[in-house]
Motif scaffolding. Structure first.
Motif, PDB file in Angstrom:
ATOM      1  N   MET A 118       0.822  -1.216   0.000  1.00  0.00           N
ATOM      2  CA  MET A 118       0.000   0.000   0.000  1.00  0.00           C
ATOM      3  C   MET A 118       0.848   1.255   0.000  1.00  0.00           C
ATOM      4  N   GLY A 119       2.108   1.086  -0.411  1.00  0.00           N
ATOM      5  CA  GLY A 119       2.958   2.262  -0.485  1.00  0.00           C
ATOM      6  C   GLY A 119       3.652   2.552   0.830  1.00  0.00           C
ATOM      7  N   SER A 120       4.485   3.575   0.810  1.00  0.00           N
ATOM      8  CA  SER A 120       5.250   3.958   1.990  1.00  0.00           C
ATOM      9  C   SER A 120       4.412   4.814   2.926  1.00  0.00           C
ATOM     10  N   GLN A 121       4.944   5.007   4.133  1.00  0.00           N
ATOM     11  CA  GLN A 121       4.249   5.880   5.082  1.00  0.00           C
ATOM     12  C   GLN A 121       4.129   7.299   4.519  1.00  0.00           C
ATOM     13  N   GLU A 122       5.136   7.737   3.799  1.00  0.00           N
ATOM     14  CA  GLU A 122       5.088   9.070   3.199  1.00  0.00           C
ATOM     15  C   GLU A 122       3.919   9.180   2.219  1.00  0.00           C
ATOM     16  N   GLN A 123       3.701   8.143   1.422  1.00  0.00           N
ATOM     17  CA  GLN A 123       2.576   8.161   0.484  1.00  0.00           C
ATOM     18  C   GLN A 123       1.240   8.177   1.230  1.00  0.00           C
ATOM     19  N   ARG A 124       1.178   7.449   2.334  1.00  0.00           N
ATOM     20  CA  ARG A 124      -0.045   7.445   3.127  1.00  0.00           C
ATOM     21  C   ARG A 124      -0.303   8.824   3.726  1.00  0.00           C
ATOM     22  N   ILE A 125       0.732   9.448   4.245  1.00  0.00           N
ATOM     23  CA  ILE A 125       0.574  10.793   4.809  1.00  0.00           C
ATOM     24  C   ILE A 125       0.064  11.755   3.755  1.00  0.00           C
ATOM     25  N   GLN A 126       0.656  11.711   2.579  1.00  0.00           N
ATOM     26  CA  GLN A 126       0.279  12.662   1.529  1.00  0.00           C
ATOM     27  C   GLN A 126      -1.165  12.451   1.076  1.00  0.00           C
ATOM     28  N   ALA A 127      -1.630  11.210   1.071  1.00  0.00           N
ATOM     29  CA  ALA A 127      -3.027  10.949   0.707  1.00  0.00           C
ATOM     30  C   ALA A 127      -3.971  11.599   1.700  1.00  0.00           C
ATOM     31  N   PHE A 128      -3.661  11.499   2.990  1.00  0.00           N
ATOM     32  CA  PHE A 128      -4.527  12.104   4.003  1.00  0.00           C
ATOM     33  C   PHE A 128      -4.391  13.630   4.018  1.00  0.00           C
ATOM     34  N   VAL A 129      -3.213  14.135   3.679  1.00  0.00           N
ATOM     35  CA  VAL A 129      -3.047  15.588   3.566  1.00  0.00           C
ATOM     36  C   VAL A 129      -3.962  16.134   2.464  1.00  0.00           C
ATOM     37  N   LYS A 130      -3.987  15.442   1.322  1.00  0.00           N
ATOM     38  CA  LYS A 130      -4.871  15.873   0.226  1.00  0.00           C
ATOM     39  C   LYS A 130      -6.328  15.769   0.623  1.00  0.00           C
ATOM     40  N   LEU A 131      -6.665  14.725   1.380  1.00  0.00           N
ATOM     41  CA  LEU A 131      -8.051  14.593   1.853  1.00  0.00           C
ATOM     42  C   LEU A 131      -8.393  15.744   2.796  1.00  0.00           C
ATOM     43  N   GLY A 132      -7.461  16.109   3.659  1.00  0.00           N
ATOM     44  CA  GLY A 132      -7.683  17.235   4.556  1.00  0.00           C
ATOM     45  C   GLY A 132      -7.939  18.523   3.804  1.00  0.00           C
ATOM     46  N   GLN A 133      -7.216  18.718   2.709  1.00  0.00           N
ATOM     47  CA  GLN A 133      -7.434  19.926   1.901  1.00  0.00           C
ATOM     48  C   GLN A 133      -8.827  19.927   1.294  1.00  0.00           C
ATOM     49  N   LEU A 134      -9.282  18.767   0.829  1.00  0.00           N
ATOM     50  CA  LEU A 134     -10.642  18.665   0.293  1.00  0.00           C
ATOM     51  C   LEU A 134     -11.664  19.054   1.363  1.00  0.00           C
ATOM     52  N   LEU A 135     -11.472  18.577   2.585  1.00  0.00           N
ATOM     53  CA  LEU A 135     -12.415  18.879   3.661  1.00  0.00           C
ATOM     54  C   LEU A 135     -12.369  20.356   4.035  1.00  0.00           C
ATOM     55  N   ARG A 136     -11.189  20.945   4.035  1.00  0.00           N
ATOM     56  CA  ARG A 136     -11.085  22.377   4.367  1.00  0.00           C
ATOM     57  C   ARG A 136     -11.711  23.243   3.286  1.00  0.00           C
ATOM     58  N   ASP A 137     -11.641  22.790   2.046  1.00  0.00           N
ATOM     59  CA  ASP A 137     -12.202  23.563   0.927  1.00  0.00           C
ATOM     60  C   ASP A 137     -13.708  23.372   0.777  1.00  0.00           C
ATOM     61  N   PHE A 138     -14.261  22.383   1.473  1.00  0.00           N
ATOM     62  CA  PHE A 138     -15.663  22.027   1.258  1.00  0.00           C
ATOM     63  C   PHE A 138     -16.602  23.141   1.691  1.00  0.00           C
ATOM     64  N   LYS A 139     -17.543  23.470   0.818  1.00  0.00           N
ATOM     65  CA  LYS A 139     -18.613  24.409   1.126  1.00  0.00           C
ATOM     66  C   LYS A 139     -19.902  23.851   0.528  1.00  0.00           C
ATOM     67  N   PHE A 140     -20.968  23.882   1.306  1.00  0.00           N
ATOM     68  CA  PHE A 140     -22.242  23.376   0.816  1.00  0.00           C
ATOM     69  C   PHE A 140     -22.734  24.164  -0.393  1.00  0.00           C
ATOM     70  N   ASP A 141     -22.588  25.468  -0.338  1.00  0.00           N
ATOM     71  CA  ASP A 141     -23.267  26.323  -1.310  1.00  0.00           C
ATOM     72  C   ASP A 141     -22.393  26.814  -2.454  1.00  0.00           C
ATOM     73  N   SER A 142     -21.067  26.675  -2.337  1.00  0.00           N
ATOM     74  CA  SER A 142     -20.219  27.258  -3.370  1.00  0.00           C
ATOM     75  C   SER A 142     -20.349  26.464  -4.659  1.00  0.00           C
ATOM     76  N   PRO A 143     -20.707  27.134  -5.761  1.00  0.00           N
ATOM     77  CA  PRO A 143     -20.809  26.426  -7.042  1.00  0.00           C
ATOM     78  C   PRO A 143     -19.432  25.954  -7.492  1.00  0.00           C
ATOM     79  N   SER A 144     -19.361  24.719  -7.958  1.00  0.00           N
ATOM     80  CA  SER A 144     -18.070  24.184  -8.374  1.00  0.00           C
ATOM     81  C   SER A 144     -18.257  23.300  -9.596  1.00  0.00           C
ATOM     82  N   TYR A 145     -17.316  23.425 -10.520  1.00  0.00           N
ATOM     83  CA  TYR A 145     -17.330  22.556 -11.696  1.00  0.00           C
ATOM     84  C   TYR A 145     -16.234  21.500 -11.575  1.00  0.00           C
TER      85      TYR A 145
END
Length: 346
Positions: A1-28
């Motif tokens: 499943m890859g290295s620990q570094e790859q696992r960390i980076q996957a969760f970092v990207k997921l965290g960015q998705l959650l921080r950017d999430f807005k119910f109402d903001s239109p997005s394409y």
């Protein structure tokens, strides 16, 4: 499943998705649209998963899934590169994303996850899993969501009630396991709390409608305590009565107490009932009086297996500040059991 570094980076990207999430903001952006649709489906399938509660859970996890916090948390452990074991994770569904921390721990320790979803939360976790696989394709096949009988696992992390825990013990007792039972959180009041602290306590009581183990369901107050200041400070939460599921529970429990002629206090959306129990029903918070803080400390120590969090100001070393129960850090483990340490020994 890859290295620990790859696992960390996957969760970092997921965290960015959650921080950017807005119910109402239109997005394409396709990724954002897919995740937003999953969040909306979660709300439509579970009446307790309101927009406010979903946003709160997403924001809370977005704050934790940063590169600095992930590295700081996991660097406290020595994670060996070894053949992964399969860990069954049986999730609860009482509040949004409640099983995510267990999944995070399993993956960050290099294991495979066999996930059993709760019927109360069938949308959010699969959406997060899909995102992780998108961010790190090596995770595909490492996370499996089971719809039927779980087989071929080496260890178990199961979260449920006192009743379900007996079944978990029966079926999984021969495997390395963490089996969680009912726990509740309490607040220790002295009468010296500020209005701001009492208002913050309202978040500990009402967030997620009180359904989480980190929600305060029991107050300990000094003898002769007046609840007037508390009720005044909780007035900003009155709108909770507009949620039909909460209000139905509040009305039902009030009717039961009236018919049973139990004494209680009531402000129109919250019942305070003197009771030695910890697990109060929805719309109700139990309270109990104490003589001295020293005596109370001994009582809570003796009953610590029933308690998740103690909210207080200057009462004990492990206390949680008012208003902070639903903001656990990555190292705040349920029931005080270090999940990562358990997984490293598995």
């Amino acid at each position: 499943m890859g290295s620990q570094e790859q696992r960390i980076q996957a969760f970092v990207k997921l965290g960015q998705l959650l921080r950017d999430f807005k119910f109402d903001s239109p997005s394409y952006n396709t990724q954002e649209c897919e995740f937003r649709n999953a969040v909306q489906r979660a709300g439509s399938k579970n009446g307790w998963f309101t927009r406010e509660n979903l946003e709160y859970a997403i924001t809370a996890w977005g704050r934790e899934l940063t590169e600095d916090k992930l590295r700081s948390w996991i660097s406290a452990y020595s994670i060996p590169e070894r053949d992964p074991r399969c860990v069954a994770v049986i999730m609860a569904g009482n509040i949004p994303m409640v099983g995510f921390h267990d999944l995070l721990c399993v993956l960050m320790t290099g294991h495979r996850a066999l996930v059993k979803l709760s019927s109360g939360d069938t949308e959010l976790l699969p959406a997060l899993i899909r995102k992780l696989v998108e961010y790190e394709p090596l995770m595909e096949g490492i996370i499996t969501v089971s719809d039927g009988i779980m087989k071929g696992f080496d260890a178990v992390i199961a979260t449920g009630s006192d009743n379900t825990s007996r079944y978990f013990e029966y079926y999984f007792g021969n495997k390395p396991h963490i089996i969680r039972k009912n726990r509740n959180s309490v607040a220790v009041l002295t009468g010296k709390e500020t209005p701001e602290q009492l208002k913050a306590l309202g978040n500990d009581i009402f967030m997620y409608f009180g359904l989480g183990c980190r929600n305060v369901s029991k107050l300990f107050v000094p003898q002769g305590y007046s609840f007037e200041s508390l009720f005044t400070s909780l007035e900003p939460f009155e709108s909770i009565k507009n949620h039909h599921k909460y209000h139905n529970n509040y009305d039902y429990n009030k009717a039961v107490y009236l018919m049973s002629e139990f004494p209680f206090l009531d402000n129109g959306f919250l019942i305070l009932k003197e009771d030695k129990g910890y697990a109060s029903p929805i719309g109700t918070v139990y309270y109990e009086t104490y003589s001295t803080l020293q005596e109370l400390g001994g009582k809570l120590e003796a009953e610590k297996e029933r308690i998740q969090c103690v909210v207080a100001d200057g009462f004990s070393a492990g206390e949680v500040p008012f208003g902070r129960t639903q903001n656990p850090s990555l190292s705040d483990y349920a029931d005080g059991v270090d999940t990562v340490e358990f997984l490293l020994k598995t």
